[in-house]
Scaffold this active site. Structure first.
Site, PDB file in Angstrom:
ATOM      1  N   SER A  99      15.189 -55.452  10.373  1.00  0.00           N
ATOM      2  CA  SER A  99      14.877 -54.640   9.203  1.00  0.00           C
ATOM      3  C   SER A  99      13.561 -55.123   8.623  1.00  0.00           C
ATOM      4  O   SER A  99      13.243 -56.313   8.693  1.00  0.00           O
ATOM      5  CB  SER A  99      15.979 -54.784   8.150  1.00  0.00           C
ATOM      6  OG  SER A  99      15.580 -54.198   6.925  1.00  0.00           O
TER       7      SER A  99
ATOM      8  N   TYR B  30      20.943 -60.540   3.028  1.00  0.00           N
ATOM      9  CA  TYR B  30      20.673 -59.602   4.120  1.00  0.00           C
ATOM     10  C   TYR B  30      19.267 -59.856   4.675  1.00  0.00           C
ATOM     11  O   TYR B  30      19.077 -59.924   5.896  1.00  0.00           O
ATOM     12  CB  TYR B  30      20.790 -58.168   3.594  1.00  0.00           C
ATOM     13  CG  TYR B  30      20.396 -57.110   4.582  1.00  0.00           C
ATOM     14  CD1 TYR B  30      21.289 -56.675   5.548  1.00  0.00           C
ATOM     15  CD2 TYR B  30      19.131 -56.525   4.541  1.00  0.00           C
ATOM     16  CE1 TYR B  30      20.941 -55.693   6.454  1.00  0.00           C
ATOM     17  CE2 TYR B  30      18.770 -55.551   5.442  1.00  0.00           C
ATOM     18  CZ  TYR B  30      19.673 -55.137   6.396  1.00  0.00           C
ATOM     19  OH  TYR B  30      19.311 -54.165   7.296  1.00  0.00           O
TER      20      TYR B  30
END
Length: 148
Positions: free
Chosen positions: A79, A111
């Site tokens: 990501s 994350y």
């Protein structure tokens, strides 16, 4: 085949079953990602355990088959959030917290850390596999349509 990335035993079992039943492996795509609090079955933070540890163990145990079947690829969907991540070399202990009741920002930071770990792992795996017939890639999902 059943695979639960929140359990390293499940990853090991999956790899064992796969290696016994499948004789070709040309591409492995690591594509799980979550932003949940809680712990994995192994007692580490769910975000780090699923997003990184499961994706670390899965290809490592399948490397010989990937090499045998080359040319092969390992693709890890990371990501762009990795840009907000930091590597905490005590992460195995710092990611054991439950993250329950934490803010959305705190969960997003975890994350981001996990996605940075994905990127760094992919980079290191690619270096270690130089000279084999296995290549490694990591990407941000929105960018995959421009690169594949």
């Amino acid at each position: 085949m059943e695979l639960d990335l929140a359990s390293l035993q499940s990853v090991r079992s999956f790899d064992e079953t796969f290696l016994k039943s499948e004789f070709r492996l040309n591409i492995l795509i690591n594509n799980a990602g979550l932003v949940n609090g809680g712990k994995t079955k192994d007692g580490v933070g769910m975000i780090f355990g699923v997003n990184h540890l499961g994706h670390f163990l899965l290809p490592v145990q399948l490397l010989d088959r990937l090499k045998e079947c080359g040319p092969s690829r390992v693709v890890t969907v990371a990501s762009i959030a990795h840009e907000f991540g930091k590597v905490d070399f005590n992460c195995l202990s710092t990611h054991k917290d439950l993250a329950v009741g934490e803010s959305d920002w705190a969960l997003f930071q975890k994350y981001s850390h996990s996605k940075l770990c994905n990127m760094l792992f992919t980079h290191e795996l690619a270096k270690r596999l130089e000279g084999t017939n296995v290549t490694c890639y990591s990407l941000h999902p929105d960018q995959c349509f421009n690169t594949l």
